[in-house]
Write a protein that holds these residues in place. Structure first.
Motif, short mmCIF file in Angstrom:
data_model
loop_
_atom_site.label_atom_id
_atom_site.label_comp_id
_atom_site.label_asym_id
_atom_site.label_seq_id
_atom_site.Cartn_x
_atom_site.Cartn_y
_atom_site.Cartn_z
N LEU A 82 -8.42 -8.62 -8.58
CA LEU A 82 -7.78 -7.53 -9.35
C LEU A 82 -6.30 -7.39 -9.01
O LEU A 82 -5.51 -6.90 -9.82
CB LEU A 82 -8.51 -6.20 -9.09
N VAL B 136 -1.03 -3.85 -11.26
CA VAL B 136 -1.84 -3.36 -10.13
C VAL B 136 -0.98 -3.46 -8.87
O VAL B 136 -0.59 -4.55 -8.46
CB VAL B 136 -3.14 -4.19 -9.96
N LEU C 250 -7.68 1.78 -6.56
CA LEU C 250 -6.59 1.00 -7.15
C LEU C 250 -5.38 1.88 -7.42
O LEU C 250 -5.53 3.03 -7.85
CB LEU C 250 -7.05 0.39 -8.48
N VAL D 145 -7.96 -3.63 -16.15
CA VAL D 145 -8.78 -3.56 -14.93
C VAL D 145 -10.25 -3.56 -15.31
O VAL D 145 -11.06 -4.31 -14.74
CB VAL D 145 -8.43 -2.28 -14.11
#
Lengths: 322, 269
Positions: free
Chosen positions: A253, A259, A277, A288
């Protein structure tokens, strides 16, 4: 006003068979009297190395450090009179001696008179809630109680500069709170005192510290008040997602655009992973979700979270403290 | 107001107190420590009886047993003390405090002397009451002085060894094991060493208890000494300050080393 702690381009290199490790890499920081100053960082960030240099237990490889205005290399003996350190998980003392005997012994290392020592011991035993255990041998105490004794020991000489390295490690929630209040009161009552707190507990740092330094890979990333840090990062989106066990694949991720950081905590009992996150903005959320679905894991829960010191940390360091 | 003297005297006395308290908190252990060693002493005595040796040999065994009590304490407690302090997490607290480290080491040694005194008293009492060893009362004051000098030397040696133990980096009991038997052998705890070759006698003389025992044997039982008595007393008298200076140098080096390497105060390293 004289700084309590000042470091200038402080570097510490450890040599081992595998090569050199730079535990501290040009640390420059100043802490003033009356401050509770937090050091936040993952394991191996260099927090303990910095603390040990300031406590005169370790020499720097280069750079300079001053505690109470004295050079840690040239004037260590003057520093020793005004500092003390409590490290979580360590229990200096003698198992066969009682709580009170142990405290008395450590008071003698600072040359306290019996009168001073008795007064101080009584105050500290009350403060750490060991009244009922004062005559108990140390080897009969639980680990939490030993840690309380360790905290009391670190204050036996009424240090002007107190170093606390994970002081509430192993303490129950209620008592950890009491200790925090006690330390805050110490500083309030005597603004000449300073506390350098190293902690894994973000809430503890947020609650207690006037300023925090976020440290990673031996470098200070930022030094700010917790409130200012939170406001600086308030525009970011903090997402809390619980998914079925994802393991190290969670790191995929981090490759997504937007991110900024990720903290993944596995819960092996429930066979789930909790992802925290930090995203640049809300537009990243669909990406995501898609990425998680592509990994073939089930999403149990998703919510937005407020900006906390932990989310600031994740954003700055790119990962959590785990 | 804390004076420099406070930082020398109080750590020494408090560390001695800690050692005495810890050594006497469990009564069963006190009794075991004081009385069980008498059994190994008895084994030597009965060996000499069986061989029909001169009665003075029984006296050698009792004197040797008394000295062995201190030597064992030096090896297993004083020499390895800093190692155990490190394992208990105390070494860091010592180095961080303004207390004199030599005072702490002296306190450990002094506490060890006090704790071992009971074993020595029991050994001598058994020697007199059970095995009928006769100590000439007129020699006792002088012999006690020599005994005290040898014990001071032994503990100074232990203090010097304590930093070496830590720097060696291995677990303490390996070094104690390594030293126990050879030293017991060459110092002639239970027998005179005059039949050893000269070089071995010279080597044995470096161990304070060899000379201490040698002089006391001459005083009580008239046996010949390795060197002349004044020389032996002189060597014993010089040994203490030399060993104490060595202990101080070793301790300072160990502290510098630990700060430079950053691992000596940590457990399991």
């Amino acid at each position: 006003m004289k700084e309590s702690i000042r470091t200038e381009d402080l570097t510490r290199i450890f040599k081992s068979e595998e090569g050199e490790v730079k535990a501290l890499d040009g640390i420059s920081v100043t802490v003033m009297p009356g401050e509770i100053f937090g050091l936040l960082g993952p394991n191996g960030a260099g927090k303990t190395t910095l603390t040990k240099i300031l406590c005169t237990l370790l020499l720097p490889s280069s750079g300079r450090a001053f505690v109470d205005g004295y050079d840690v290399v040239q004037e260590a003996s003057k520093i020793k009179e005004v500092i003390n350190l409590a490290s979580g998980g360590e229990t200096p003392g003698y198992g066969m001696l009682t709580v009170r005997e142990n405290l008395w012994f450590f008071s003698q290392l600072y040359g306290l008179s019996n009168e001073q020592s008795n007064k101080r011991m009584s105050e500290l035993i009350d403060a750490v809630g060991l009244q009922d255990k004062a005559k108990e041998r140390m080897n009969r105490l639980s680990s939490g109680m030993k840690q309380r004794l360790n905290i009391a020991r670190s204050m036996i000489n009424d240090p002007r500069i107190l170093f606390l390295d994970e002081p509430t490690l192993g303490l129950d929630v209620v008592f950890a709170q009491q200790i925090r209040r006690y330390i805050e009161r110490l500083i309030k009552e005597d603004p000449e005192k300073t506390v350098l707190l190293t902690t894994h507990y973000m809430a503890e740092a947020d609650e207690m510290c006037d300023r925090v330094a976020i440290i990673d890979k031996g470098k200070i990333i930022t030094v700010e008040t917790p409130a200012r840090l939170k406001s600086l990062f308030s525009k970011e989106v903090n997402l809390l997602i619980e998914v079925s066990f994802i393991g190290s694949r969670a790191n995929e991720l981090l490759k997504l655009k937007g991110v900024k950081g990720l903290s993944a905590t596995d819960n092996l009992e429930k066979n789930t992973t909790t992802l925290k996150l930090v995203l640049e903005d809300e537009s990243v959320i669909p990406d995501v979700i898609s990425a998680i679905k592509e990994m073939g894991v089930t999403m149990h829960l998703m919510s937005k979270a407020e900006t906390t010191l932990e989310t600031v940390f994740i954003s700055l360091v790119g990962r959590g403290l785990e | 107001m804390t004076s420099k003297l406070d930082l020398i005297v109080k750590p020494a006395l408090s560390r001695a107190y800690v050692r005495v308290i810890m050594g006497n908190r469990v009564p069963a252990e006190v009794v075991i420590d004081a009385f069980l060693p008498v059994l190994s002493l008895a084994a030597y005595v009965y060996t000499y009886y069986f061989l029909g040796a001169s009665p003075q040999y029984v006296g050698f065994v009792v004197l040797g047993g008394a000295m062995l009590a201190f030597w064992s304490n030096v090896l297993w407690s004083v020499g390895s003390q800093l190692y155990w302090e490190k394992e208990d997490g105390n070494l860091e607290a010592f180095f961080m405090s303004p207390a004199s480290k030599m005072s702490l080491l002296t306190g450990m040694a002094f506490g060890g002397v006090v704790n071992t005194a009971l074993r020595v008293i029991v050994t001598i009492a058994v020697g007199i009451l059970v095995f009928g060893v006769h100590f000439d009362p007129s020699q006792i004051p002088e012999a006690l002085s020599v005994f005290a000098l040898a014990v001071i030397d032994l503990y100074a040696l232990g203090m010097a060894l304590s930093s070496a133990y830590l720097l060696e980096g291995r677990e303490a009991w390996h070094i104690s094991n390594l030293l126990t038997e050879p030293v017991s052998f060459i110092s002639g705890l239970y027998y005179p060493i005059q039949f050893f070759p000269f070089w071995l006698q010279a080597l044995a003389s470096l161990v304070p208890m060899t000379l201490g025992l040698d002089i006391m044997r001459r005083m009580f039982f008239g046996s010949p000494t390795i060197l002349s008595e004044p020389i032996e007393v002189g060597v014993l008298a010089v040994m203490a300050p030399v060993l104490i200076v060595l202990a101080k140098l070793a301790l300072d080096y160990m502290e510098r080393f630990s700060k430079r390497e950053g691992r000596l105060t940590l457990k399991w390293q």
